[in-house]
Design an enzyme around this catalytic site. Structure first.
Site, PDB file in Angstrom:
ATOM      1  N   HIS A   1       0.795  -1.226  -0.060  1.00  9.92           N
ATOM      2  CA  HIS A   1      -0.057   0.014   0.021  1.00  9.92           C
ATOM      3  C   HIS A   1       0.891   1.506   0.057  1.00  9.92           C
ATOM      4  O   HIS A   1       1.930   1.225   0.526  1.00  9.92           O
ATOM      5  CB  HIS A   1      -1.057  -0.093   1.263  1.00  9.92           C
ATOM      6  CG  HIS A   1      -1.993   1.013   1.327  1.00  9.92           C
ATOM      7  ND1 HIS A   1      -1.701   2.421   1.315  1.00  9.92           N
ATOM      8  CD2 HIS A   1      -3.266   1.198   0.860  1.00  9.92           C
ATOM      9  CE1 HIS A   1      -2.971   2.902   1.124  1.00  9.92           C
ATOM     10  NE2 HIS A   1      -3.630   2.114   0.886  1.00  9.92           N
TER      11      HIS A   1
ATOM     12  N   GLU B   1      -4.221   2.177  -7.114  1.00 10.49           N
ATOM     13  CA  GLU B   1      -4.460   3.244  -6.241  1.00 10.49           C
ATOM     14  C   GLU B   1      -3.585   4.400  -6.698  1.00 10.49           C
ATOM     15  O   GLU B   1      -2.678   4.560  -6.179  1.00 10.49           O
ATOM     16  CB  GLU B   1      -4.200   2.690  -4.791  1.00 10.49           C
ATOM     17  CG  GLU B   1      -5.096   1.661  -4.429  1.00 10.49           C
ATOM     18  CD  GLU B   1      -5.423   1.642  -2.861  1.00 10.49           C
ATOM     19  OE1 GLU B   1      -6.590   1.650  -2.543  1.00 10.49           O
ATOM     20  OE2 GLU B   1      -4.513   1.885  -2.074  1.00 10.49           O
TER      21      GLU B   1
HETATM   22  P1  13P Z   1      -9.755   5.944   0.478  1.00 11.43           P
HETATM   23  O1  13P Z   1     -10.993   5.431  -0.074  1.00 11.43           O
HETATM   24  O2  13P Z   1     -10.064   6.660   1.703  1.00 11.43           O
HETATM   25  O3  13P Z   1      -9.710   7.237  -0.611  1.00 11.43           O
HETATM   26  O4  13P Z   1      -8.554   5.123   0.597  1.00 11.43           O
HETATM   27  C1  13P Z   1      -8.075   4.235  -0.422  1.00 11.43           C
HETATM   28  C2  13P Z   1      -7.193   3.518   0.131  1.00 11.43           C
HETATM   29  O5  13P Z   1      -6.034   3.986   0.524  1.00 11.43           O
HETATM   30  C3  13P Z   1      -7.621   1.918   0.182  1.00 11.43           C
HETATM   31  O6  13P Z   1      -6.543   1.103   0.304  1.00 11.43           O
END
Ligand code: 13P
Length: 245
Positions: free
Chosen positions: A90, A158
């Site tokens: 992450h 992401e």
């Molecule tokens: P948000 O949905 O709060 O933007 O976070 C995304 C995330 O980092 C999920 O791993």
């Protein structure tokens, strides 16, 4: 596949309230959808008691080995608590804890098919503006080159600038990046795996359908909006209405 990443949020009371709200809203008709909750590790046992049917528990990060690794949660411990997946790499781990591509690679290749890896990739805002998104992602994916991947190996796209910001790329841009990720993984893994690709970054019940309507979006990894059981259930229902009609 829909994964709730609670990050470092929650409490015993919150977990109980979360499930009450989730089950009030969740439409039980599509049980085949993989729903995952990745709470802080200390709440997993409680969640295992509260959860039902197709809800799975997982980790937010993992250590493949047990032993002299202070503070780490090992794959065997995860299995002991019936976890079946782990988020790996992450951007918060990469940024705050300086996890390198190499460390992330060690985690993925040493898991030995025990746990489904959900590898996070994504570019920063600066890289996005500089038009380097695909280059950055290709580099992050290179760590799995020449490895035979778990059949359910999953990638979460992401964009760092979309996390918790309320900003997202256009749905069509996300679709294009997901196709790119599938092609790269297929071409570099020894088992030619075409992975599921989830989108993560400011997903809410208000914008979820625009993402789920895209062909190459196989689900979502959700942070902030997953902390409310009712909103998370609504996102799952939207997914089921779009993908599993
Ligand atoms: P948000 O949905 O709060 O933007 O976070 C995304 C995330 O980092 C999920 O791993």
């Amino acid at each position: 596949m829909l994964i709730a990443n609670w990050k470092s949020n929650g409490s015993k009371a919150m977990a109980k309230n979360w499930f009450n709200k989730f089950f009030e809203k969740y439409n039980f008709k599509n049980e085949e959808t993989f729903i995952g909750i990745a709470p802080p590790f200390v709440y997993i046992e409680q969640i295992n008691i509260l959860k039902k049917s197709n809800i799975n528990t997982g980790l937010q990060d993992i250590e493949p080995f047990s032993g002299a690794r202070t503070g780490a949660i090992s794959a065997d411990m995860a299995l002991d608590l019936e976890c079946c997946f782990s988020i790996i790499g992450h951007s918060e781990r990469r940024e705050l804890y300086k996890e390198s591509n190499n460390q992330i690679k060690e985690k993925i290749i040493n898991l030995d098919n025990k746990i489904i890896p959900i590898l996070c990739v994504g570019e920063t805002e600066k890289e996005n503006i500089a038009g380097k998104t695909k280059q950055v992602i290709q580099n992050q994916l290179e760590i799995i080159k020449d490895y035979e991947l778990h059949d359910l190996f999953t990638v979460a796209y992401e964009p760092v600038w979309a996390i918790g910001s309320g900003k997202t790329p256009h749905a069509e841009e996300i679709n294009e990046i997901h196709k790119f990720i599938k092609d790269v993984v297929q071409s570099i893994s020894t088992n030619d795996l075409v992975p599921d690709v989830l989108y993560g970054g400011s997903v809410t019940h208000k914008n979820a359908s625009s993402f789920f309507n895209q062909d190459f979006v196989d689900g979502a990894l959700i942070g902030g909006a997953s902390l409310d059981g009712s909103i998370f259930a609504e996102i799952v229902n939207i997914y089921n209405g779009t993908k599993n009609k």
